[in-house]
Write an enzyme that holds these catalytic residues in place. Sequence first.
Site, mmCIF file in Angstrom:
data_model
loop_
_atom_site.group_PDB
_atom_site.id
_atom_site.type_symbol
_atom_site.label_atom_id
_atom_site.label_comp_id
_atom_site.label_asym_id
_atom_site.label_seq_id
_atom_site.Cartn_x
_atom_site.Cartn_y
_atom_site.Cartn_z
ATOM 1 N N GLY A 116 1.025 -1.399 -0.026
ATOM 2 C CA GLY A 116 -0.175 -0.203 -0.507
ATOM 3 C C GLY A 116 0.841 1.233 0.327
ATOM 4 O O GLY A 116 1.979 1.227 -0.364
ATOM 5 N N ALA A 117 -0.100 2.276 0.029
ATOM 6 C CA ALA A 117 0.969 4.039 0.185
ATOM 7 C C ALA A 117 1.503 3.591 -1.143
ATOM 8 O O ALA A 117 2.740 3.980 -1.038
ATOM 9 C CB ALA A 117 1.461 4.297 1.046
ATOM 10 N N GLY A 172 4.936 3.439 -9.304
ATOM 11 C CA GLY A 172 6.256 3.221 -9.374
ATOM 12 C C GLY A 172 4.973 1.544 -8.939
ATOM 13 O O GLY A 172 5.466 1.095 -10.091
ATOM 14 N N HIS A 173 4.312 1.290 -8.253
ATOM 15 C CA HIS A 173 3.209 0.687 -7.922
ATOM 16 C C HIS A 173 2.085 0.497 -9.301
ATOM 17 O O HIS A 173 2.183 -0.636 -9.438
ATOM 18 C CB HIS A 173 2.062 0.520 -6.741
ATOM 19 C CG HIS A 173 3.071 0.705 -5.678
ATOM 20 N ND1 HIS A 173 3.035 1.927 -4.368
ATOM 21 C CD2 HIS A 173 3.790 -0.195 -5.057
ATOM 22 C CE1 HIS A 173 4.817 1.086 -3.846
ATOM 23 N NE2 HIS A 173 4.145 0.214 -3.242
ATOM 24 N N GLN A 202 8.005 -9.568 7.829
ATOM 25 C CA GLN A 202 8.874 -9.122 7.620
ATOM 26 C C GLN A 202 9.299 -7.642 7.464
ATOM 27 O O GLN A 202 10.543 -7.448 7.340
ATOM 28 C CB GLN A 202 8.054 -8.639 6.226
ATOM 29 C CG GLN A 202 7.908 -7.905 5.564
ATOM 30 C CD GLN A 202 7.281 -7.754 3.848
ATOM 31 O OE1 GLN A 202 6.628 -8.351 3.709
ATOM 32 N NE2 GLN A 202 8.012 -6.669 3.022
ATOM 33 N N LYS A 217 13.612 -2.477 -8.882
ATOM 34 C CA LYS A 217 13.228 -1.127 -7.362
ATOM 35 C C LYS A 217 13.855 -2.655 -6.167
ATOM 36 O O LYS A 217 15.189 -2.011 -5.513
ATOM 37 C CB LYS A 217 11.998 -0.652 -6.600
ATOM 38 C CG LYS A 217 12.190 -0.268 -5.508
ATOM 39 C CD LYS A 217 12.989 0.814 -5.267
ATOM 40 C CE LYS A 217 13.231 1.522 -4.560
ATOM 41 N NZ LYS A 217 12.630 1.032 -2.749
ATOM 42 N N SER A 231 9.466 5.507 -3.595
ATOM 43 C CA SER A 231 9.442 4.504 -2.773
ATOM 44 C C SER A 231 8.158 4.625 -1.845
ATOM 45 O O SER A 231 7.776 6.594 -1.690
ATOM 46 C CB SER A 231 10.836 4.102 -2.304
ATOM 47 O OG SER A 231 10.360 3.526 -0.499
HETATM 48 P P1 AMP Z 1 5.693 -2.304 -1.912
HETATM 49 O O1 AMP Z 1 4.685 -1.717 -1.660
HETATM 50 O O2 AMP Z 1 7.014 -1.837 -1.379
HETATM 51 O O3 AMP Z 1 6.103 -3.562 -1.005
HETATM 52 O O4 AMP Z 1 6.195 -2.295 -3.171
HETATM 53 C C1 AMP Z 1 5.414 -3.655 -3.748
HETATM 54 C C2 AMP Z 1 5.342 -3.719 -5.221
HETATM 55 O O5 AMP Z 1 5.939 -2.459 -6.312
HETATM 56 C C3 AMP Z 1 6.910 -4.482 -5.856
HETATM 57 O O6 AMP Z 1 7.164 -5.412 -6.275
HETATM 58 C C4 AMP Z 1 8.307 -3.021 -5.733
HETATM 59 O O7 AMP Z 1 9.175 -3.932 -6.228
HETATM 60 C C5 AMP Z 1 7.147 -2.354 -6.125
HETATM 61 N N1 AMP Z 1 8.026 -0.931 -6.438
HETATM 62 C C6 AMP Z 1 7.845 -0.704 -5.077
HETATM 63 N N2 AMP Z 1 9.019 0.864 -5.626
HETATM 64 C C7 AMP Z 1 8.841 1.163 -7.182
HETATM 65 C C8 AMP Z 1 9.662 1.660 -7.537
HETATM 66 N N3 AMP Z 1 9.868 2.818 -7.804
HETATM 67 N N4 AMP Z 1 8.884 1.194 -9.877
HETATM 68 C C9 AMP Z 1 8.711 0.237 -9.709
HETATM 69 N N5 AMP Z 1 8.286 -1.001 -8.434
HETATM 70 C C10 AMP Z 1 8.157 -0.297 -7.557
#
Ligand code: AMP
Length: 287
Positions: free
Chosen positions: A31-32, A36-37, A61, A152, A192
Amino acid sequence: MQTASTLDVLRTSVAKLRADGETIGLVPTMGALHEGHLTLVRRAREECDHVVASVFVNPTQFGPNEDLDAYPRQLEEDAAMLESEGCALLWAPSGEEMYPGGAESFFTSISVSGVSEGLCGASRPGHFDGVATVVCKLFNQVQPDMAFFGEKDFQQLAVIRTMARDLDLVHPNARQIIGVPTVREADGLAMSSRNRYLSEEHRLAAATLPRAMQEAIARIEDGQEVAPTLAALEDALLGAGFSGVDYATLADARSLAPLDVKSTAAARLLVAARIGNTRLIDNMSVG
Ligand code: AMP
């Protein structure tokens, strides 16, 4: 877009989406959401008939002194963003739904040796076991045709690919685990959810990370020695206001084994560094 917060609803909804043999792409997130997501969601829409996105801040985690409680949670905004991207189903389980009775009553853990211990695994012991286990649960819950992850989190992608292959979660010849290139801010900082913790001053300084990595890559590609180049990269980060560098490593892009010299195999530069109370990671291909 439908939202499922229980496994029963999830399974019924997924079965409906799949009714006519249509394919499902899974995008797991905590979330958030940011661009990128959403890029992962768009890619999943291109490749599959329906997209299921999960939002779950996975407690297993996070280490004891990490930011689990402070991790940003904004399910309503996330749902609106996912809906506007054409996501079919949001899977947003509670902690109790995911780990009935709490994490203490959960006895199974998946550990992917070889790719989990180094790099982020060294300073976050158990982190990738938590990731592998929750992603395995998500795969079993949703049973997607394809799943989309960001480069990422390059080590996370390696852990998931290895687990999926070893446990026959995907067909070995199929393109089922898709790595999507990192989406960056205009100044190069990798997007991020944790960037929002940065003060204005630290946010400006954080852009040194991708810049210094690109400089190091140019030097390595130019034939300069790896160790002094990585030392100069660390100095550049500390000079820019970073408080510490967990690692700055040139690694084999497949095995993530550290490389002392740039070999002919694909290589990756991976860095984790702390600025203020925030830990930033980034990686880029070399050569
Ligand atoms: P997270 O919410 O941080 O666990 O990320 C969820 C998914 O989004 C994971 O597969 C991350 O690698 C991907 N992700 C997060 N930030 C980016 C980004 N800047 N560019 C591409 N994918 C991203």
